[in-house]
Motif scaffolding. Structure first.
Motif, short mmCIF file in Angstrom:
data_model
loop_
_atom_site.label_atom_id
_atom_site.label_comp_id
_atom_site.label_asym_id
_atom_site.label_seq_id
_atom_site.Cartn_x
_atom_site.Cartn_y
_atom_site.Cartn_z
N HIS B 75 0.79 -1.30 -0.10
CA HIS B 75 0.03 0.16 -0.15
C HIS B 75 0.78 1.34 0.01
O HIS B 75 0.21 2.31 -0.07
CB HIS B 75 -0.85 -0.05 1.34
CG HIS B 75 -2.08 -0.73 1.11
ND1 HIS B 75 -3.05 -1.04 2.16
CD2 HIS B 75 -2.55 -1.75 -0.02
CE1 HIS B 75 -3.91 -1.85 1.78
NE2 HIS B 75 -3.64 -2.62 0.54
N LEU B 76 2.10 0.98 0.19
CA LEU B 76 2.99 2.13 0.39
C LEU B 76 2.81 3.42 -0.78
O LEU B 76 2.55 4.42 -0.44
CB LEU B 76 4.30 1.96 0.63
CG LEU B 76 5.51 2.94 0.84
CD1 LEU B 76 5.45 3.48 1.96
CD2 LEU B 76 6.87 2.08 0.64
N ALA B 77 2.79 2.89 -1.89
CA ALA B 77 2.90 3.91 -2.94
C ALA B 77 1.67 4.61 -3.02
O ALA B 77 1.29 6.03 -3.71
CB ALA B 77 3.21 3.10 -4.24
N THR B 78 0.44 4.02 -2.52
CA THR B 78 -0.84 4.75 -2.72
C THR B 78 -1.19 5.64 -1.50
O THR B 78 -1.99 6.21 -1.63
CB THR B 78 -1.94 3.61 -2.50
OG1 THR B 78 -2.04 3.14 -1.19
CG2 THR B 78 -1.69 2.63 -3.62
N LEU B 79 -0.23 5.98 -0.50
CA LEU B 79 -0.66 6.76 0.44
C LEU B 79 -0.46 8.05 -0.04
O LEU B 79 0.17 8.52 -0.84
CB LEU B 79 0.48 6.47 1.57
CG LEU B 79 0.36 4.91 2.40
CD1 LEU B 79 1.44 4.67 3.31
CD2 LEU B 79 -0.95 4.65 2.87
N LYS B 80 -0.73 8.75 0.95
CA LYS B 80 -0.60 10.40 0.95
C LYS B 80 0.92 10.71 1.03
O LYS B 80 1.67 10.08 1.54
CB LYS B 80 -1.41 11.08 2.02
CG LYS B 80 -2.82 11.34 1.75
CD LYS B 80 -3.25 12.31 2.76
CE LYS B 80 -4.92 12.08 3.17
NZ LYS B 80 -5.17 12.88 4.28
N LYS B 81 1.37 11.92 0.69
CA LYS B 81 2.62 12.54 0.41
C LYS B 81 3.28 12.38 1.84
O LYS B 81 4.35 11.79 2.03
CB LYS B 81 2.61 13.76 -0.31
CG LYS B 81 4.16 14.24 -0.30
CD LYS B 81 3.97 15.64 -1.21
CE LYS B 81 4.96 16.00 -1.73
NZ LYS B 81 4.83 17.53 -2.31
N LYS B 82 2.52 12.94 2.82
CA LYS B 82 3.09 13.00 4.14
C LYS B 82 3.33 11.66 4.86
O LYS B 82 4.21 11.23 5.54
CB LYS B 82 2.45 13.97 5.07
CG LYS B 82 1.08 13.82 5.00
CD LYS B 82 0.46 15.10 5.80
CE LYS B 82 -0.93 15.14 5.72
NZ LYS B 82 -1.41 16.21 4.85
N LYS B 83 2.37 10.90 4.54
CA LYS B 83 2.47 9.44 5.19
C LYS B 83 3.60 8.59 4.59
O LYS B 83 4.22 7.89 5.11
CB LYS B 83 1.16 8.59 4.74
CG LYS B 83 -0.04 8.79 5.76
CD LYS B 83 0.08 7.48 6.49
CE LYS B 83 -0.98 7.73 7.68
NZ LYS B 83 -0.68 7.40 9.11
N ILE B 84 3.97 8.64 3.26
CA ILE B 84 4.90 8.10 2.51
C ILE B 84 6.16 8.68 3.24
O ILE B 84 7.12 7.77 3.44
CB ILE B 84 4.86 8.39 1.01
CG1 ILE B 84 3.54 7.80 0.34
CG2 ILE B 84 6.14 7.70 0.34
CD1 ILE B 84 3.46 7.81 -0.98
N ILE B 85 6.41 9.81 3.21
CA ILE B 85 7.76 10.46 3.61
C ILE B 85 7.82 9.78 5.45
O ILE B 85 9.00 9.36 5.44
CB ILE B 85 7.52 12.26 3.79
CG1 ILE B 85 7.22 12.64 2.41
CG2 ILE B 85 8.71 12.54 4.61
CD1 ILE B 85 7.19 14.26 2.64
N SER B 86 6.96 9.91 6.04
CA SER B 86 7.04 9.09 7.33
C SER B 86 7.35 7.87 7.28
O SER B 86 8.28 7.47 8.15
CB SER B 86 5.65 9.45 8.10
OG SER B 86 5.62 8.80 9.26
N LYS B 87 6.76 7.04 6.54
CA LYS B 87 6.97 5.62 6.30
C LYS B 87 8.37 5.29 5.81
O LYS B 87 9.23 4.34 6.20
CB LYS B 87 6.08 4.76 5.35
CG LYS B 87 4.44 4.92 5.77
CD LYS B 87 4.37 4.12 7.28
CE LYS B 87 3.17 3.95 7.60
NZ LYS B 87 2.77 3.90 9.04
N LEU B 88 8.88 6.07 4.84
CA LEU B 88 10.34 6.21 4.36
C LEU B 88 11.23 6.40 5.42
O LEU B 88 12.31 5.59 5.68
CB LEU B 88 10.43 6.91 3.11
CG LEU B 88 9.79 6.71 1.80
CD1 LEU B 88 9.74 7.53 0.81
CD2 LEU B 88 10.28 5.26 1.44
N ASP B 89 10.95 7.51 6.15
CA ASP B 89 11.90 7.84 7.16
C ASP B 89 12.09 6.75 8.05
O ASP B 89 13.25 6.19 8.60
CB ASP B 89 11.39 9.21 7.91
CG ASP B 89 12.38 9.72 8.86
OD1 ASP B 89 12.60 9.09 9.80
OD2 ASP B 89 13.22 10.74 8.35
N ASN B 90 11.01 6.25 8.33
CA ASN B 90 10.84 4.86 9.42
C ASN B 90 11.65 3.77 8.71
O ASN B 90 12.34 3.23 9.67
CB ASN B 90 9.43 4.63 9.68
CG ASN B 90 9.01 5.13 11.05
OD1 ASN B 90 9.84 5.42 11.93
ND2 ASN B 90 7.82 5.63 11.07
#
Lengths: 150, 135
Positions: B75-90
């Motif tokens: 689901h990662l790519a379908t998330l909102k921008k800020k969510k993706i940033i947060s997930k990637l940082d994690n």
């Protein structure tokens, strides 16, 4: 027998009072706290201060029982770990990317009810968040991170 | 009577085949990590690592609630921008600090450990993509 156990417990209680709990100090840095860095709406600001700032900031107020072992060990640990995860007192030191992540995680934790920790509102009933208050914090996370992104 | 029985058995047989094949189908769509409408496209080399070393726990049908809550790779790519940033940082942080894959899990499945090169690929990708999205 019961008396013996009681006496032993009392001795243990007295002895552990001498173990330093390693209570984290407050070291506020001017201009770095979230409230100084961002324009947080009054209501949200007061929610954060009441429900989060007692672990996640440099403005911790320690109640009297947090000076009594073994509670002091627990409180100290919670503050240490809380600050490691998120410290509003050093918000201004975070890169924008880390702020975005923090806001996302605040929103998740508040929504799922993970935070504030269940044990906290027992002694701090004011810190208990209603669903509407949770939503308020989540909405703020959303709009503030949009603001950071744009 | 015999005829009805035969019909039922044949019916069950085909129903079985259908279930099995559609089961396979959901498995393939489940592995589709780059939906066309996504904000990011996961490059193949990263995708391979994610699929081999992370996907088994971090997918939307995972049995681990905790892993699923933290990250669903499909689901990662379908998330909102800020969510993706947060997930990637994690992701970058968790791999960097060797929190992921979990030590306990690696004790049981040592072959699931990330090689240094794989770890670096993941970390660099996550960091660069997150920075790119911040612009």
């Amino acid at each position: 027998m019961v008396r013996k156990i009681f006496i032993i417990l009392v001795i243990i209680f007295v002895v552990i009072q001498f173990i330093p709990p390693g209570r984290p100090d407050n070291n506020p840095v001017k201009g770095k706290d979230l409230m100084e860095v961002a324009n947080v709406p009054q209501e949200v600001a007061s929610l954060l201060k009441t429900s989060c700032y007692d672990c996640h900031s440099q403005q911790i107020t320690y109640p009297w029982y947090s000076y009594v072992a073994p509670v002091s060990f627990l409180v100290s640990r919670d503050v240490r770990e809380g600050r490691k995860k998120l410290d509003f007192g050093h918000w201004g030191d975070l890169k924008k990317r880390k702020q975005i992540k923090a806001l996302d995680e605040i929103s998740e934790e508040v929504e799922s009810g993970e935070m504030p920790m269940k044990i906290y509102p027992i002694m701090h009933p004011d810190a208990r968040l209603s669903d509407a208050q949770r939503q308020q914090i989540m909405d703020w996370c959303e709009s503030y991170s949009d603001e950071i992104l744009n | 009577m015999k005829k009805t029985l035969l019909t039922i058995v044949t019916g069950l047989f085909f129903a079985g085949i259908f279930t099995v094949s559609s089961g396979f189908q959901t498995k393939t769509t489940q592995k589709e990590v780059n939906p066309p409408e996504g904000l990011i496209t996961i490059p193949d080399n990263v995708n391979t690592i994610l699929q081999n070393k992370c996907f088994d726990c971090h997918n939307s049908k995972s049995e681990s609630m905790k892993a699923k809550m933290k990250l669903k790779i499909d689901h990662l790519a379908t998330l909102k921008k800020k969510k993706i940033i947060s997930k990637l940082d994690n992701i970058a942080e968790a791999v960097e600090e060797k929190d992921m894959p979990p030590k306990k899990f690696l004790k049981k499945y040592p072959e699931q450990a990330l090689t240094d090169e794989e770890a670096k690929t993941l970390i660099d990708w996550a960091n660069n993509t997150a920075d790119e999205l911040m612009k």
